[in-house]
Design an enzyme around this catalytic site. Structure first.
Site, PDB file in Angstrom:
ATOM      1  N   HIS A 155      26.078  25.575  30.592  1.00 34.66           N
ATOM      2  CA  HIS A 155      27.060  25.736  29.499  1.00 34.66           C
ATOM      3  C   HIS A 155      26.498  25.226  28.177  1.00 34.66           C
ATOM      4  O   HIS A 155      27.250  24.915  27.256  1.00 34.66           O
ATOM      5  CB  HIS A 155      28.374  24.997  29.813  1.00 34.66           C
ATOM      6  CG  HIS A 155      28.853  25.206  31.209  1.00 34.66           C
ATOM      7  ND1 HIS A 155      29.603  26.295  31.592  1.00 34.66           N
ATOM      8  CD2 HIS A 155      28.661  24.460  32.339  1.00 34.66           C
ATOM      9  CE1 HIS A 155      29.869  26.213  32.887  1.00 34.66           C
ATOM     10  NE2 HIS A 155      29.299  25.120  33.364  1.00 34.66           N
ATOM     11  N   SER A 285      10.112  31.765   5.694  1.00 35.74           N
ATOM     12  CA  SER A 285      11.236  32.078   4.811  1.00 35.74           C
ATOM     13  C   SER A 285      10.721  32.234   3.392  1.00 35.74           C
ATOM     14  O   SER A 285       9.829  31.504   2.960  1.00 35.74           O
ATOM     15  CB  SER A 285      12.292  30.961   4.868  1.00 35.74           C
ATOM     16  OG  SER A 285      13.243  31.094   3.833  1.00 35.74           O
TER      17      SER A 285
END
Length: 481
Positions: A155, A285
């Site tokens: 999870h 970036s």
């Protein structure tokens, strides 16, 4: 390359030259010529009298279509509005001795469908070596890190420890199933063969004056000449489009495996535990110079989603084929089948680049383990105390109180997990103070992960890759832009 009209990035930007060439116009029309030649060759061998040696020789000399040949057929198609007949016409111009016998007894699907089946098989033959090498490289990675403990996640919450190598075996196992599925699909592929306009072979029965045995022999000869084991026993005008389902389904499944693998690496990159290769001059970036974006894994995820959808198109197309055929399958198959294989080719090439250069950061992994392990070690602490004569219930309460105090430091104050320090300072746990270090050894929390990894690679992977050993290489996998 033309910069004034749309180019599919699948072929112009990403896919390999071999896969792009397989679905090119040159390969398609040259394969049609190969089919016409082999049909004529088989018909002559079975006694059709008006097929001369000169005709066969001319056809053989012009099996590879030229750009001029494609242009000539394109001009003819503008007149007759039929792609196959325009190429019959062009082939006849280049092979005048054969002009009267090209396509003898055949329907358009003799060349279009049989060619598609050839392309499906050859496309799988391009895909399998790349998948084999992804599995091989990832298996080496698994063995390299089979003993390195890392925090497991369920999870996306901290769970029991695994090892870096054991986690990789989960990726490999799914890829092995993809390899099995592709092998099955390839083995199952047959040819449409020589079946005539609605699959009844009526034209060939007429050609051989009602001799059923000759018609069956013709079908088998063409199959053998083209290197296939069998032809589908019955067809309509086309081969059943369920074959496309069976072929594209393994690619869609591969897309799911690749997406899962790449997503896991993207999440691990965020945790700074593992990264895909990052080239020296690569820019992450345009604005944030420090960024190391997982662009390769993102590409895999992006294209894998597309790969999964092509299967749905094959299912939909197969379901709406009326009776012996309709033509609403043609346009979509020209897009979806090449698109599926080009996409799978790109996904695997990118994956091979990724798994060949994965970077692992053991110290980051260790720090994260240390932040969570004290809570996981509480059961070991309780058991050690019980062995020293303590009451399990009393020990459970003592460790519960200390655990909540440590959790408050982590969650409310943003501090480090100090549970073990609290245990060291608590007199109740004095009997095991000298055992705390061994009780917190991460390697004791991974169960049989190292042994499972070793056996999985040595047995399961080795068996699956054994037939493909000749395909494995250690060449550096360059990545296109």
């Amino acid at each position: 390359m033309s910069y004034s009209s749309y180019q599919t990035p699948l072929s112009s930007r990403y896919a390999s030259k071999e896969m792009s060439h397989l679905f090119s116009a040159e390969m398609r029309y040259s394969t049609w010529r190969k089919l016409w030649y082999n049909l004529a060759l088989a018909e002559k061998e079975l006694g059709i009298p008006n097929i001369s040696d000169e005709a066969l020789q001319q056809m053989k000399e012009h099996l590879t279509i030229t750009p001029e040949g494609i242009d000539g057929a394109t001009k003819q198609e503008a007149i007759v509005r039929h792609d196959v007949m325009s190429h019959v016409h062009q082939f006849g111009i280049e092979c005048p001795a054969a002009a009267g016998i090209i396509h003898l007894g055949a329907t358009s699907c003799f060349v279009t469908d049989n060619a598609d089946l050839i392309f499906l098989r050859e496309a799988i033959d391009i895909i399998i070596p790349k998948l084999v090498n992804v599995i091989d490289r990832l298996s080496k990675f698994a063995l390299q890190y089979k003993d390195l403990p890392t925090l497991g996640w369920t999870h996306f919450q901290p769970a029991q420890l695994v090892t870096v190598g054991k986690r990789a075996t989960l990726w490999i196992q799914e890829l092995l199933w993809d390899l099995r599925n592709l092998e099955r699909a390839r083995k199952d592929l047959g040819l449409r063969g020589v079946k005539g306009t609605t699959g009844t072979q009526a034209s060939f029965l007429a050609l051989f004056n009602g001799d059923h045995d000759k018609v069956e022999e013709l079908d088998q000869k063409v199959v053998e000449l083209l290197g296939f084991e069998y032809a589908y026993p019955v067809t309509g005008q086309t081969y059943s489009r369920k074959i496309d389902i069976d072929t594209l389904a393994p690619l869609a499944s591969l897309g799911a495996s690749a997406h899962k693998l790449a997503t896991d690496i993207r999440l691990l990159a965020n945790l700074k535990e593992m990264e895909e290769p990052f080239e020296k001059s690569q820019i992450g970036s345009s604005a944030m110079a420090y960024k190391r974006n997982p662009m390769r894994c993102e590409r895999v995820c992006s294209l894998s989603r597309h790969l999964q959808t092509t299967f749905q198109e094959a299912v939909a197309t197969a379901s709406v084929q009326w009776f012996e055929r309709t033509l609403d399958d043609s346009a979509i198959r020209r897009v979806s089948i090449p698109g599926a294989f080009l996409t799978a080719d790109i996904v695997l090439s990118t994956l091979l680049n990724i798994v060949s250069g994965l970077v692992v950061y053991p110290q980051v992994i260790k720090r994260r383990i240390n932040s969570e392990l004290p809570f996981m070690a509480t059961e070991n602490i309780i058991m050690a105390m019980v062995k020293k004569g303590a009451s399990r219930q009393e020990c459970h309460e003592e460790i519960r109180v200390l655990s909540h105090q440590a959790a408050a430091v982590v969650k409310e104050q943003g501090g480090d997990n100090d549970l073990i320090e609290r245990v060291r300072k608590t007199a109740y746990f004095a009997p095991i103070h000298d055992e705390l270090e061994s009780l917190l050894d991460p390697s004791t929390f991974v169960g049989r992960a190292p042994e499972q990894t070793q056996k999985f690679v040595d047995v399961t992977v080795a068996k699956a890759l054994a037939p493909h050993k000749h395909l494995i290489n250690d060449e550096e996998q360059k990545l296109s832009v």
